[in-house]
Design a protein around this motif. Structure first.
Motif, short mmCIF file in Angstrom:
data_model
loop_
_atom_site.label_atom_id
_atom_site.label_comp_id
_atom_site.label_asym_id
_atom_site.label_seq_id
_atom_site.Cartn_x
_atom_site.Cartn_y
_atom_site.Cartn_z
N LEU A 104 -29.23 2.40 -31.41
CA LEU A 104 -28.07 2.15 -32.26
C LEU A 104 -28.24 2.80 -33.63
N PHE A 105 -29.44 2.66 -34.18
CA PHE A 105 -29.71 3.27 -35.49
C PHE A 105 -29.62 4.79 -35.42
N MET A 106 -30.23 5.39 -34.40
CA MET A 106 -30.20 6.85 -34.26
C MET A 106 -28.79 7.35 -33.99
N SER A 107 -28.01 6.58 -33.24
CA SER A 107 -26.64 7.00 -32.95
C SER A 107 -25.80 7.01 -34.23
N ALA A 108 -26.00 5.98 -35.06
CA ALA A 108 -25.30 5.95 -36.35
C ALA A 108 -25.75 7.11 -37.23
N LEU A 109 -27.04 7.42 -37.19
CA LEU A 109 -27.56 8.54 -37.97
C LEU A 109 -27.00 9.86 -37.47
N GLU A 110 -26.84 9.98 -36.15
CA GLU A 110 -26.31 11.22 -35.57
C GLU A 110 -24.86 11.46 -35.97
N ILE A 111 -24.11 10.41 -36.24
CA ILE A 111 -22.73 10.58 -36.73
C ILE A 111 -22.76 11.29 -38.08
N LEU A 112 -23.72 10.90 -38.93
CA LEU A 112 -23.89 11.58 -40.22
C LEU A 112 -24.38 13.00 -40.02
N VAL A 113 -25.33 13.19 -39.12
CA VAL A 113 -25.88 14.53 -38.85
C VAL A 113 -24.80 15.46 -38.31
N ALA A 114 -23.86 14.92 -37.53
CA ALA A 114 -22.77 15.74 -36.97
C ALA A 114 -21.99 16.43 -38.08
N ALA A 115 -21.66 15.69 -39.13
CA ALA A 115 -20.92 16.28 -40.26
C ALA A 115 -21.84 17.15 -41.11
N LEU A 116 -23.09 16.70 -41.29
CA LEU A 116 -24.03 17.44 -42.14
C LEU A 116 -24.33 18.82 -41.57
N GLN A 117 -24.53 18.92 -40.26
CA GLN A 117 -24.84 20.22 -39.65
C GLN A 117 -23.65 21.16 -39.69
N ALA A 118 -22.44 20.62 -39.56
CA ALA A 118 -21.24 21.45 -39.71
C ALA A 118 -21.15 21.98 -41.14
N TYR A 119 -21.47 21.13 -42.10
CA TYR A 119 -21.45 21.55 -43.51
C TYR A 119 -22.51 22.61 -43.79
N VAL A 120 -23.73 22.42 -43.28
CA VAL A 120 -24.81 23.36 -43.55
C VAL A 120 -24.51 24.73 -42.93
N PHE A 121 -24.02 24.75 -41.70
CA PHE A 121 -23.71 26.02 -41.05
C PHE A 121 -22.62 26.75 -41.82
N THR A 122 -21.59 26.03 -42.23
CA THR A 122 -20.49 26.64 -42.98
C THR A 122 -20.96 27.12 -44.35
#
Length: 366
Positions: free
Chosen positions: A332-350
């Motif tokens: 559950l903790f990692m899944s919540a963290l992955e929601i943040l990572v989903a946006a963060l990785q899109a931001y970093v690539f852009t």
């Protein structure tokens, strides 16, 4: 609204974990033997890999999946059929005959049956080259990743088409969907494009940067939803990240001005006798940037999926019901963290794409 979405996600995650927990607590000896043979590596590789169908559920020992189209260009022309004809086989034991040709599927790849048999030595299979079309047909099949890509493109097109129409009808403050997406578009423009590309030239590259940001973000989120029509690991596929990085690379080099190429072939402030060393280094740097861009997205998204699946696998590895609450809490903790990572990785690539493009179009300082 955020709290409701989180509770829905928690409910879905709980439902997904229920079969694992109930299976681990069963005392049947046959089940214990199955757990003893549990291979976490095989489970993880199966879930992060691409597939020709969507696995839905298992019932009474039978696997139920949604088949996807197999599209092959063969020696005798185009061949199409549904992946269900392989009957969930991944070990080349089921032969599909179409258009006078026989095909087998082995670990997600489709081969000519006779060519596959000639490559098998005992229990070992020597995989032919990807470009060896005498052994395997050209594969244009709609896999899970391709399906996810098409679905995300349609979704993004529909959303932004609705936003464009709302601007034509409403001159006031944006509401609803437009009110949600407008701050994201402004963020990409004001925090990514303008600071890295410049006030004058950023507009030319905004369509690409917005496409990259939303395409990666949406597919990152799709990969976190464990049921059809989502669950594909598109952004964790090296072919996808390679393609995105290549597009950024091509835009960068074709947008490069005199100043950009001057820094590569005539680096300012460097003595002439160092040119034989600096020019190869600068040229190498042109390629290492998109390579880093490709690997960063692939590695981060894949690592997240592997960690979550590894935590779930702990229930089977320890063969104890007492580990399930601990495993579930970490998942559950990692899944919540992955929601943040989903946006963060899109931001970093852009952001990095904008940075590389900005270096190519930057005017020389006098």
């Amino acid at each position: 609204m955020t709290a409701k979405k989180f509770m829905k996600y928690l409910l879905v995650l709980s439902v997904v974990l229920m079969p694992f927990i109930s299976k681990a607590t069963n005392g049947d000896q046959t089940l214990a033997d199955e757990i003893e043979e549990f291979d976490a590596t095989e489970l993880i590789q199966h879930h992060i890999a691409d597939s020709h169908d969507f696995h839905l559920f298992d019932y009474n020992g039978d696997s139920y999946s949604l088949p996807l189209p197999i599209i092959l260009w063969t020696k005798n022309g185009l061949v199409t059929f549904m992946s269900s004809e392989f009957k969930h086989d991944e070990d080349a034991s089921v032969v599909v005959e179409k258009n006078g040709q026989e095909f087998v599927r082995y670990h997600g790849n489709i081969y000519y049956a006779d060519a596959f048999a000639s490559k098998v030595e005992g229990e070992h299979f020597e995989a032919p080259s990807v470009m060896d079309f005498s052994q395997r047909p050209v594969n244009f099949s709609i896999t899970k990743n391709v399906f996810s890509l098409i679905l995300s493109v349609i979704l993004i097109f529909v959303l932004f088409n609705a936003v464009a129409k709302s601007y034509k009808k409403n001159d006031g403050a944006p509401k609803g969907l437009t009110g949600f997406l407008e701050p994201l578009v402004i963020f990409v423009r004001d925090e990514i494009a303008i600071p890295n590309i410049g006030e004058k030239k950023h507009g030319k590259f905004m369509p690409y940067l917005l496409t990259v940001f939303f395409l990666i973000w949406v597919n990152n989120l799709f990969g976190l939803i464990p049921f059809f029509p989502f669950s594909a690991n598109l952004t964790g596929n090296i072919a996808f990240t390679f393609t995105m990085a290549t597009i950024t690379f091509l835009i960068t080099i074709f947008s490069g001005n005199k100043n950009y190429w001057g820094h590569i072939f005539n680096t300012p402030g460097v003595p002439l006798w160092l040119a034989p060393i600096m020019i190869p280094v600068e040229i190498m740097g042109m390629f290492t940037k998109p390579i880093a861009l490709m690997i960063r997205l692939f590695a981060n998204i894949t690592a997240g999926h592997i960690i979550i699946l590894s935590l779930v696998s702990l229930i089977f590895i320890f063969k104890s019901v007492f580990i399930s609450p601990v495993s579930g809490a970490f998942v559950l903790f990692m899944s919540a963290l992955e929601i943040l990572v989903a946006a963060l990785q899109a931001y970093v690539f852009t952001l990095l794409s904008a940075l590389f493009i900005g270096q190519a179009v930057e005017e020389g300082h006098h």
